[in-house]
Design a protein around this motif. Sequence first.
Motif, short mmCIF file in Angstrom:
data_model
loop_
_atom_site.label_atom_id
_atom_site.label_comp_id
_atom_site.label_asym_id
_atom_site.label_seq_id
_atom_site.Cartn_x
_atom_site.Cartn_y
_atom_site.Cartn_z
N MET A 1 0.81 -1.22 0.00
CA MET A 1 0.00 0.00 0.00
C MET A 1 0.85 1.27 0.00
O MET A 1 0.61 2.19 -0.79
CB MET A 1 -0.89 -0.05 1.25
CG MET A 1 -1.79 1.15 1.44
SD MET A 1 -3.04 1.29 0.14
CE MET A 1 -3.43 3.06 0.29
N PHE A 2 1.84 1.33 0.88
CA PHE A 2 2.65 2.53 0.97
C PHE A 2 3.50 2.75 -0.29
O PHE A 2 3.60 3.87 -0.80
CB PHE A 2 3.56 2.49 2.21
CG PHE A 2 4.48 3.66 2.27
CD1 PHE A 2 4.02 4.90 2.67
CD2 PHE A 2 5.82 3.53 1.91
CE1 PHE A 2 4.86 5.99 2.70
CE2 PHE A 2 6.67 4.62 1.94
CZ PHE A 2 6.19 5.85 2.35
N VAL B 1 3.57 6.03 -2.80
CA VAL B 1 4.79 6.77 -3.14
C VAL B 1 4.96 6.85 -4.66
O VAL B 1 5.25 7.92 -5.20
CB VAL B 1 6.05 6.12 -2.51
CG1 VAL B 1 7.32 6.72 -3.09
CG2 VAL B 1 6.02 6.28 -1.01
N ILE B 2 4.76 5.73 -5.34
CA ILE B 2 4.91 5.74 -6.80
C ILE B 2 3.87 6.66 -7.44
O ILE B 2 4.18 7.42 -8.37
CB ILE B 2 4.81 4.30 -7.37
CG1 ILE B 2 5.91 3.41 -6.81
CG2 ILE B 2 4.88 4.32 -8.90
CD1 ILE B 2 7.31 3.76 -7.23
N PHE C 1 2.51 9.24 -6.11
CA PHE C 1 2.92 10.61 -5.78
C PHE C 1 4.05 11.09 -6.69
O PHE C 1 3.98 12.17 -7.28
CB PHE C 1 3.34 10.65 -4.31
CG PHE C 1 3.91 11.96 -3.88
CD1 PHE C 1 3.08 13.05 -3.67
CD2 PHE C 1 5.28 12.11 -3.68
CE1 PHE C 1 3.60 14.27 -3.27
CE2 PHE C 1 5.81 13.32 -3.29
CZ PHE C 1 4.97 14.40 -3.08
N THR D 1 7.47 19.21 -10.60
CA THR D 1 8.52 19.60 -9.66
C THR D 1 9.79 19.98 -10.40
O THR D 1 10.38 21.04 -10.14
CB THR D 1 8.83 18.43 -8.68
OG1 THR D 1 7.63 18.13 -7.97
CG2 THR D 1 9.92 18.80 -7.71
N TRP E 1 3.29 21.91 -5.54
CA TRP E 1 2.55 21.05 -4.61
C TRP E 1 2.86 21.32 -3.13
O TRP E 1 2.18 20.80 -2.25
CB TRP E 1 2.77 19.57 -4.92
CG TRP E 1 4.18 19.09 -4.79
CD1 TRP E 1 5.12 19.05 -5.77
CD2 TRP E 1 4.81 18.58 -3.62
NE1 TRP E 1 6.30 18.55 -5.27
CE2 TRP E 1 6.14 18.25 -3.96
CE3 TRP E 1 4.38 18.36 -2.30
CZ2 TRP E 1 7.04 17.72 -3.04
CZ3 TRP E 1 5.28 17.84 -1.38
CH2 TRP E 1 6.59 17.52 -1.76
N LEU E 2 3.87 22.14 -2.85
CA LEU E 2 4.15 22.50 -1.45
C LEU E 2 3.25 23.65 -0.98
O LEU E 2 3.11 23.87 0.21
CB LEU E 2 5.60 22.94 -1.29
CG LEU E 2 6.66 21.85 -1.19
CD1 LEU E 2 8.04 22.46 -1.14
CD2 LEU E 2 6.43 20.97 0.04
N LEU F 1 -1.76 16.99 -2.72
CA LEU F 1 -1.59 15.78 -1.91
C LEU F 1 -2.93 15.07 -1.71
O LEU F 1 -3.01 13.84 -1.78
CB LEU F 1 -0.96 16.13 -0.56
CG LEU F 1 0.49 16.59 -0.58
CD1 LEU F 1 1.00 16.86 0.83
CD2 LEU F 1 1.36 15.56 -1.27
N LEU G 1 12.44 3.96 -10.53
CA LEU G 1 12.18 3.41 -9.19
C LEU G 1 11.69 1.96 -9.27
O LEU G 1 12.01 1.14 -8.42
CB LEU G 1 11.14 4.25 -8.45
CG LEU G 1 11.63 5.59 -7.89
CD1 LEU G 1 10.49 6.33 -7.22
CD2 LEU G 1 12.76 5.37 -6.90
#
Lengths: 187, 187, 187
Positions: free
Chosen positions: A35-36, A40-41, A43, A51, A64-65, A71, A142
């Motif tokens: 799940m995590f 991450v992928i 995101f 970015t 996005w900050l 998010l 990744l």
Amino acid sequence: MIASLATFSSVIETLGIVAFAMSGVFAALGKKLDMFGVLVIAFVTSVGGGTVRDLLIGATPVAWLKDTHTLQIILVTTILTLLLRKRIGNFQRTLMVFDALGLGLFTVIGIQKGLAFGLNPGVCVALGTISGCFGGVVRDILLNHIPALFHAKELYATTCIAGGTVYFLLNGVLDQEAVQTIAALVI
Amino acid sequence: MIASLATFSSVIETLGIVAFAMSGVFAALGKKLDMFGVLVIAFVTSVGGGTVRDLLIGATPVAWLKDTHTLQIILVTTILTLLLRKRIGNFQRTLMVFDALGLGLFTVIGIQKGLAFGLNPGVCVALGTISGCFGGVVRDILLNHIPALFHAKELYATTCIAGGTVYFLLNGVLDQEAVQTIAALVI
Amino acid sequence: MIASLATFSSVIETLGIVAFAMSGVFAALGKKLDMFGVLVIAFVTSVGGGTVRDLLIGATPVAWLKDTHTLQIILVTTILTLLLRKRIGNFQRTLMVFDALGLGLFTVIGIQKGLAFGLNPGVCVALGTISGCFGGVVRDILLNHIPALFHAKELYATTCIAGGTVYFLLNGVLDQEAVQTIAALVI
């Protein structure tokens, strides 16, 4: 008119984020991440291109900050995609479709941002291409794939550059909104 | 004098871009990428080091976004290298030569930019080393090699750091232009 | 009070740099890299997270360019770790411990910097997580591992996000320094 343009841009950006997040989820599922890892992928794929674009032109803090919308959109998209994935069916094809969609949308946004920063049109096409491609390239690195960008037989980034160029040619003739819609759809 | 220095720097930068673009083309040909893939690798190898340098010191928009010269140089270099590659001969050795050349040139530029931003000399050597090495590292990651940086038996980055240090030692004695030429040649 | 806070932050940052540099050395030794390769991996693991954090929020030149302390700390840590590695024993477990320690410390610093830049708390947790994880991810990509982040069974980044959230909840109740210590230790 300016307000409507800003709204239109942010609709395209949101669509791009959703499309890339879905593409990230499908790619991560293909590798059976937990799940995590999937989150991450999703995101990285979603915000990667934007970015790098913001960093290159110096528009920091990066988009996005600045608020929590991005998010939240990614979180909701990831959860919905995971829940509904059985109905969406064939991973590979779906991944391709959302990838292409995100690519088109982000390329257009990258070009617009470059123009807004007063950069040369030729440079803007390069910047748009990077915005469009980078999220997918990082996702593939990744996940230990060879970037789809290189083995998709040109169809991929070439359309992206072509679309960007068309965008400029049309830009002189039609009005802004029509061009955006056409460019995003065509690509 | 200032004008001549600026010209001299930009000549070195152009040479570095050409050398790294050629190194990228040869590396990509070794992997039998298509035309577009070759161009992307040439581009990344060329601008990678300078982009990271500019991002780290906050000199945004990064150098290659400011005008179209860099993109044009890379495009022309890539096409010429592809056309003339049969005459250039042995890939592996040619790749090494252009890689070393680009490395030396970019290290010098990285150190100069760091000094211009008022950074500590020791830090500038690190910054120069990163500028010099990063393009090649990203090229190798994208092509799924182990970065040449790590298996070239120190000869590579060590000369780069050594060259940078020599640059500072000489700097106090000789005049600027002579030092640049020597540093770039020695490295 | 402000001075003591700044001191406390810089102590945490130094500890994080040392912990990550050691984790980098142990990871590089597992791949039998030479002396220079070990130093590069230690450096990247140490400054990777903080560099990405500073780039994203636009705090350039990034932290480690501003003085030579960081470079000196990494150099000394690397040499000491190499000299004393026989006494430290089992690589794999030691790597895990220092990785977890660096992760916790950098997450806290990332969150603090985000807050200092006036970003939304939810966004700060994401920023802290990136600061904490990125150094290790780049280390793993360079060494051609699958990032530990993805196969460590959630324990890793999940504790990092959880710790960050706890940090905010506690923040309202306790005073700053106590919270930092607790957060860093708990994570």
